[in-house]
Design a protein around this motif. Structure first.
Motif: not given
Length: 465
Positions: A323-339
């Motif tokens: 999640g930390a490594l993907l944050t700059p690429k995908i964004g915090a909001r989108r990762l939150t929805i997936i999680g």
């Protein structure tokens, strides 16, 4: 001191340096030291979760009283976060980080030696207050020493540290258990937290200086340059433009709550608070009690349940790291929805399948729950808070979000033993799946992505004294 030299003429030059500087071993060291509090937070919160059977036996606790003790830390953290964020903006980051750790050391020792449940409850409240005071300031400090590209990733490393602490707590309990500590097992384990806190305090006193961007806003240019030198191990050549050194204009936000919910910041504050609160509900209801769940799945053997706890939580380490490594690429909001979606799916599956499939499959599902939580909402709620405000408002904004989110922590910690005792694991999972489902809805509706944004210019939109 490094041989590299930086010329500073204005306070804006300090911001530009911080946003553009490269990641170095020095920054990595500071991250480890600052995020050490997150290790303590996770360790101290989960260590009693591995010993609820001992607590219940020694103090003859009812399920309700056990819930009170387990909820004491998040309750104390609620007040600590609000005060920590406020005074971090007023007095500086470093002072609050030091005071909170000293309080945590006192609380850990007191809890380990507690002769009665009420004394244990009081010291757990103090520990929670200390952790609550420190956590939002730690996130704020990490954001303020990281460059623009790495802010989201660096803040989100806290989740990796969290699960390392959870795994460590299980291993430490196993170690003390193997030494034959018997009924004193939980006391040794809790006391170990004080030793960790002392180590982190010493490292902070040696290596940590004040946040350079806070200093830039609240001190003279000369003082701010000194903090820049200390934190980044560089040589600063000060060549102030005419009048710049005299611009010591320490101004504070006059009405922080009104600002946090004005037209510019309302959406950011609501999103960060909702994610942080809902992730607290789902994690503290499920993740905190994984030792108890492991006992249900794997049997009553202490070492077996602790081994299962450690193995399952390794999924959280990988989830937090990815999640930390993907944050700059995908964004915090989108990762939150997936999680949130992944967490809800696993809770629904466990609720419907437990007792009808192999126990190892249920354990895998719990691991996937932790993976989704750690890579998504578990990480991102606090990251969004620390990245959504300029320096002058960051401590108060992060402190507010952290404080309110502790209601979620308290709720999850308190209700799980009661719901679990009344309805069993299946129905508990189905009931609590409502939290991540609500999280998906809110995060889909509210569109705000802070990753990659430079918000320091927003000072001009904030009402100050």
């Amino acid at each position: 001191m490094s041989s590299s030299a930086v010329t500073i003429q204005t306070k804006q030059d300090i911001i530009d340096y911080v946003n553009g500087q490269k990641n170095t071993k020095r920054i990595a060291l500071l991250l480890i030291i600052v995020l050490g509090t997150i290790f303590l937070d996770a360790y101290d919160l989960t260590i009693l979760g591995t010993a609820t059977d001992q607590l219940t036996s020694e103090f003859k606790l009812s399920k309700a009283y056990l819930s009170y003790i387990m909820t004491a830390m998040p309750f104390g953290a609620l007040f600590g976060a609000a005060l920590g964020g406020f005074y971090a903006d007023k007095l500086g980051r470093k002072l609050i980080l030091s005071v909170s750790l000293i309080s945590l050391i006192i609380g850990s020792i007191g809890a380990a030696l507690a002769p009665s449940p009420i004394i244990l409850l009081c010291f757990r409240l103090l520990m929670g207050f200390a952790i609550g005071m420190d956590s939002p300031v730690a996130f704020t400090f990490v954001a303020e020493i990281s460059n623009q590209k790495s802010k989201g990733r660096n803040v989100n490393y806290w989740q990796v540290v969290w699960y390392i602490a959870v795994v460590s707590s299980a291993l430490i309990v196993m170690f003390f258990y193997s030494l034959g500590t018997g009924a004193l097992l939980w006391r040794y384990s809790v006391g170990m937290g004080a030793i960790f806190a002392v180590i982190i305090l010493i490292l902070r006193l040696i290596y940590l200086s004040e946040s350079p961007t806070w200093s830039m806003k609240n001190k003279t240019l000369t003082e701010a340059c000194h903090e820049l030198e200390q934190n980044y191990n560089i040589s600063v050549h000060l060549d102030p433009k005419q009048g710049e050194e005299a611009l010591y204009d320490k101004r504070e936000v006059k009405h922080p709550m009104r600002i946090l919910f004005n037209a510019r910041y309302r959406k950011r504050t609501i999103l960060a608070t909702a994610i942080a609160t809902l992730q607290g509900m789902q994690y503290y209801a499920i993740g905190l009690y994984i030792p108890l769940i492991a006992t249900t799945i794997m049997g009553e053997d202490k070492l077996q349940s602790l081994s299962g706890t450690a193995l399952i939580n390794i999924a959280g380490i990988f989830g937090g790291l990815i999640g930390a490594l993907l944050t700059p690429k995908i964004g915090a909001r989108r990762l939150t929805i997936i999680g949130f979606a992944l967490v809800a799916s696993m809770m629904l599956l466990i609720g419907n399948l437990y007792g009808h499939v192999f126990t190892w499959l249920i354990a895998v599902m719990v691991g996937v729950f932790l993976f989704g939580h750690a890579g998504g909402p578990g990480t991102q709620g606090k990251a969004i808070a620390s990245l959504s405000y300029p320096t002058i408002l960051r401590g108060k904004g992060t402190g507010f979000v952290e404080s309110v989110s502790r209601f979620g922590s308290m709720f999850g910690t308190f209700v799980f033993p009661i719901i679990y005792g009344s309805f069993g694991l299946n129905n508990t999972m189905l009931i609590l799946a409502l939290f991540p489902i609500l999280g998906v809805i809110i995060t889909t509706v509210i569109r705000w992505e802070p990753v990659g944004k430079d918000l320091e210019y927003e000072d001009k939109y904030i009402e100050k004294v």
